[in-house]
Design a protein around this motif. Structure first.
Motif, PDB file in Angstrom:
ATOM      1  N   TYR A 172      -6.182  12.988   4.944  1.00 50.33           N
ATOM      2  CA  TYR A 172      -5.125  11.907   5.024  1.00 50.33           C
ATOM      3  C   TYR A 172      -5.569  10.491   5.046  1.00 50.33           C
ATOM      4  O   TYR A 172      -6.386  10.178   5.876  1.00 50.33           O
ATOM      5  CB  TYR A 172      -4.446  12.057   6.470  1.00 50.33           C
ATOM      6  CG  TYR A 172      -4.090  13.435   6.714  1.00 50.33           C
ATOM      7  CD1 TYR A 172      -3.084  14.206   6.019  1.00 50.33           C
ATOM      8  CD2 TYR A 172      -4.793  14.013   8.034  1.00 50.33           C
ATOM      9  CE1 TYR A 172      -2.896  15.518   6.485  1.00 50.33           C
ATOM     10  CE2 TYR A 172      -4.671  15.381   8.298  1.00 50.33           C
ATOM     11  CZ  TYR A 172      -3.595  16.245   7.717  1.00 50.33           C
ATOM     12  OH  TYR A 172      -3.500  17.391   8.090  1.00 50.33           O
ATOM     13  N   THR A 173      -5.283   9.616   3.851  1.00 49.13           N
ATOM     14  CA  THR A 173      -5.683   8.156   3.928  1.00 49.13           C
ATOM     15  C   THR A 173      -4.701   7.474   2.769  1.00 49.13           C
ATOM     16  O   THR A 173      -4.327   7.911   1.916  1.00 49.13           O
ATOM     17  CB  THR A 173      -7.164   8.055   3.299  1.00 49.13           C
ATOM     18  OG1 THR A 173      -7.497   6.580   3.492  1.00 49.13           O
ATOM     19  CG2 THR A 173      -7.484   8.741   2.184  1.00 49.13           C
ATOM     20  N   LYS A 174      -4.492   6.367   3.172  1.00 46.23           N
ATOM     21  CA  LYS A 174      -3.943   5.410   2.169  1.00 46.23           C
ATOM     22  C   LYS A 174      -4.622   3.996   2.006  1.00 46.23           C
ATOM     23  O   LYS A 174      -4.076   2.966   2.015  1.00 46.23           O
ATOM     24  CB  LYS A 174      -2.465   5.335   2.630  1.00 46.23           C
ATOM     25  CG  LYS A 174      -1.428   6.234   2.283  1.00 46.23           C
ATOM     26  CD  LYS A 174      -1.175   6.530   0.789  1.00 46.23           C
ATOM     27  CE  LYS A 174      -0.335   7.708   0.665  1.00 46.23           C
ATOM     28  NZ  LYS A 174       0.108   7.804  -0.908  1.00 46.23           N
ATOM     29  N   ASP A 203      -6.474   7.467  -1.938  1.00 49.40           N
ATOM     30  CA  ASP A 203      -5.010   7.872  -1.710  1.00 49.40           C
ATOM     31  C   ASP A 203      -4.928   9.567  -1.481  1.00 49.40           C
ATOM     32  O   ASP A 203      -5.521  10.144  -2.622  1.00 49.40           O
ATOM     33  CB  ASP A 203      -4.257   7.544  -2.855  1.00 49.40           C
ATOM     34  CG  ASP A 203      -2.715   7.912  -2.650  1.00 49.40           C
ATOM     35  OD1 ASP A 203      -2.411   8.724  -1.664  1.00 49.40           O
ATOM     36  OD2 ASP A 203      -1.933   7.051  -3.300  1.00 49.40           O
ATOM     37  N   ASP A 251      -2.771  11.402  -1.359  1.00 51.39           N
ATOM     38  CA  ASP A 251      -1.658  11.976  -2.077  1.00 51.39           C
ATOM     39  C   ASP A 251      -2.015  12.596  -3.521  1.00 51.39           C
ATOM     40  O   ASP A 251      -1.282  13.325  -4.080  1.00 51.39           O
ATOM     41  CB  ASP A 251      -0.331  11.215  -1.988  1.00 51.39           C
ATOM     42  CG  ASP A 251       0.615  11.435  -0.916  1.00 51.39           C
ATOM     43  OD1 ASP A 251       0.117  12.258  -0.012  1.00 51.39           O
ATOM     44  OD2 ASP A 251       1.460  10.697  -0.791  1.00 51.39           O
ATOM     45  N   GLU A 282       2.327  12.531   2.189  1.00 49.14           N
ATOM     46  CA  GLU A 282       2.864  11.508   3.140  1.00 49.14           C
ATOM     47  C   GLU A 282       4.325  11.537   3.469  1.00 49.14           C
ATOM     48  O   GLU A 282       4.573  11.625   4.275  1.00 49.14           O
ATOM     49  CB  GLU A 282       2.556   9.992   2.697  1.00 49.14           C
ATOM     50  CG  GLU A 282       2.855   9.028   3.811  1.00 49.14           C
ATOM     51  CD  GLU A 282       2.422   7.560   3.581  1.00 49.14           C
ATOM     52  OE1 GLU A 282       2.449   6.970   4.370  1.00 49.14           O
ATOM     53  OE2 GLU A 282       2.683   7.255   2.271  1.00 49.14           O
ATOM     54  N   TYR A 289       0.406   2.152   2.403  1.00 44.41           N
ATOM     55  CA  TYR A 289      -0.503   1.948   3.404  1.00 44.41           C
ATOM     56  C   TYR A 289       0.542   1.242   4.536  1.00 44.41           C
ATOM     57  O   TYR A 289       1.101   0.195   4.271  1.00 44.41           O
ATOM     58  CB  TYR A 289      -1.778   1.053   3.207  1.00 44.41           C
ATOM     59  CG  TYR A 289      -2.553   0.620   4.131  1.00 44.41           C
ATOM     60  CD1 TYR A 289      -3.441   1.567   4.436  1.00 44.41           C
ATOM     61  CD2 TYR A 289      -2.246  -0.752   4.888  1.00 44.41           C
ATOM     62  CE1 TYR A 289      -4.433   1.044   5.499  1.00 44.41           C
ATOM     63  CE2 TYR A 289      -3.073  -0.952   5.926  1.00 44.41           C
ATOM     64  CZ  TYR A 289      -4.167  -0.054   6.444  1.00 44.41           C
ATOM     65  OH  TYR A 289      -5.108  -0.605   7.477  1.00 44.41           O
ATOM     66  N   HIS A 341      -0.743   5.011   6.050  1.00 42.82           N
ATOM     67  CA  HIS A 341      -0.409   6.423   5.938  1.00 42.82           C
ATOM     68  C   HIS A 341       0.586   6.730   7.143  1.00 42.82           C
ATOM     69  O   HIS A 341       0.200   6.287   8.446  1.00 42.82           O
ATOM     70  CB  HIS A 341      -1.547   7.298   6.193  1.00 42.82           C
ATOM     71  CG  HIS A 341      -1.079   8.781   5.516  1.00 42.82           C
ATOM     72  ND1 HIS A 341      -0.243   9.509   6.080  1.00 42.82           N
ATOM     73  CD2 HIS A 341      -1.427   9.680   4.665  1.00 42.82           C
ATOM     74  CE1 HIS A 341      -0.361  10.723   5.638  1.00 42.82           C
ATOM     75  NE2 HIS A 341      -0.751  10.754   4.545  1.00 42.82           N
TER      76      HIS A 341
END
Length: 473
Positions: A300-302, A306, A308, A353, A407, A409
């Motif tokens: 999981y990260t933004k 990414d 997603d 997300e 951002y 997330h």
């Protein structure tokens, strides 16, 4: 009286090269190019490494006082990469040491050359582990983060430090490791505190991993010694790509989220060698009070990446982390995205997300700050059901900044892409604390997790006004 200490040494030269260097040695004094640095620590052993400019023999003298180094381990093999293992040490004991050759020549050694062995496995005494992600870029941020971690420690000892990948930018070459990693940490962290690394994608640039799996060609694998045979706990992995070890009552899994195994499969292949080993290791160590896994690519990260849209991150989230959650991993640490991000205690969330639903996936809606603010009860877990994992992205110990359109997330309680930092994990008994130490010295985020809190203790926590209102389920 000296014990029968053992030696592990590596001769990296061909016979003709060794013969040539013997002639050179007669007129040239060996000089220290790298190290010393500490590897493969355990309660009763540790490995010291260093590099010299010419081939030389290896000697480590050590003892519990800098004035009395009564033990020594010698290897007469001529090498430039010196790897010496000290055995039969006492648990949680401070040893001073010097490194040199078989004569009286000392390359380094004074009151600042020391280490502590690990505490006995299962011990509930306080341990500290620092985590550096994406550190090796020779930047001002890298040095500031390093300095603030050292300042935070003060006179306290760091039992170990870990690397979450991308340890030498931008191609993971040996020269980059020297300039951007070893030279940066040699005077403070490397010679005192044992190091347990994992590789990142930039570490793999030194070798075309897409066409072959000969990991020994990579500078990363040449530069670090890791416990492939369970020398420090866990289940033997038989590969330098991933491994496990114990420090006190914490079991660590150090994983490779980028490279292929011997069959060309990756961490996200559920029937691959690494995934199968992870299952085996976690099952065999299910009795450990705490379990922490770390690898480079976050689910999981933004931030600068990414989760997603990037294929590798998607596959890890959808196909791998469920193995960790189902086997009771308490904390997952990653790098790759050059920010800091931290989730709450969650379970069963493997989507994008937009799929995040706090009511569905959060085991506790508390902040877990445990600082007197509202709703700051620690995350409470049970050893019997082991539900819930906290995910942390800490990839700004060198590289810094970046964010995607959405951002921060939605799954992250706290995110920061403005300053760099490293994580500090402190565990004592049934209490685990994590702090994010930023490059300016501030601790912008922290959380506390506790296990097997008795009902009577829980009532005290709830009644204590400094904790605020609990929302823990």
């Amino acid at each position: 009286m000296a014990l029968p200490f053992g030696v592990l040494a590596q001769d990296v030269a061909a016979p003709k090269e060794v013969k040539k260097e013997k002639k050179v040695l007669s007129g040239i004094q060996a000089e220290l190019l790298r190290g010393p640095y500490l590897q493969m620590a355990s309660p009763t052993s540790i490995t010291l490494r260093w590099r010299t400019n010419v081939y030389d023999r290896s000697r480590v003298r050590y003892g519990e006082s800098p004035e009395k180094l009564q033990y020594e381990t010698i290897d007469s093999t001529l090498v430039s990469e010196h790897i010496v293992k000290l055995k039969n040490l006492k648990p949680m004991t401070k040893y001073y040491y010097t490194i040199g050759n078989h004569t009286d020549t000392t390359l380094q050694g004074d009151n600042e050359n020391y280490f502590y062995t690990f505490p006995q496995t299962g011990s509930e005494q306080l341990i500290r582990i620092a985590g550096f992600g994406d550190c090796g870029n020779n930047s001002a941020n890298q040095r500031n983060v390093r300095d603030q971690v050292i300042k935070y420690l003060g006179n306290n000892y760091l039992n170990a430090w870990i690397l979450m990948g991308d340890n030498a930018y931008s191609d993971g070459t040996d020269a980059e490791f020297q300039a951007k990693f070893f030279n940066i940490y040699k005077d403070n962290l490397l010679k005192k505190y044992p190091l347990y690394p994992v590789p990142g994608n930039h570490d793999y640039h030194d070798f075309d991993s897409s066409t072959a799996t000969d990991e020994n060609k990579m500078a990363y694998y040449q530069n670090f010694s890791v416990p492939t045979q369970a020398e420090a706990g866990g289940v033997p992995s038989n590969t330098e790509s991933y491994y496990s070890y114990d420090i006190g009552n914490v079991h660590f899994l150090a994983l490779d989220s980028y490279g292929p195994d011997n069959k060309g499969q990756h961490i996200y292949d559920e029937m691959g060698e690494q995934a199968e080993w992870v299952k085996k290791d976690l099952k065999a160590n299910s009795n450990k009070q705490w379990t922490v896994a770390y690898f480079h690519h976050p689910p999981y990260t933004k931030g600068s990446h990414d989760s997603d849209t990037e294929s590798l991150l998607v596959k890890i989230r959808e196909n791998f982390i469920k193995i960790l959650e189902e086997n009771g991993v308490d904390l997952v640490l990653c790098g790759h995205s050059h920010v800091y991000e931290r989730s709450k205690l969650i379970k069963g969330y493997f989507g994008k997300e937009a799929d995040y639903d706090a009511k569905k996936y959060e085991i506790s809606s508390s902040t877990a700050l445990y600082d007197g603010s509202k709703n700051s009860m620690p995350y409470l877990k049970s050893s019997s059901d082991k539900k819930g994992t906290v995910y942390v992205v800490s990839g700004s110990a060198g590289a810094l900044g970046g964010n995607k359109a959405t951002y921060p997330h939605d799954a992250m309680y706290y995110s920061n892409n403005k300053v760099g930092g490293a994580v500090m994990l402190e565990v004592q008994g049934n209490k685990l604390d994590l702090k994010w130490i930023a490059s300016d010295g501030a601790i912008y985020d922290h959380f506390t997790m506790m296990k097997d809190v008795k009902k009577s203790d829980l009532e005290i926590l709830k009644a204590d006004k400094i904790l605020g209102k609990s929302s823990s389920k």
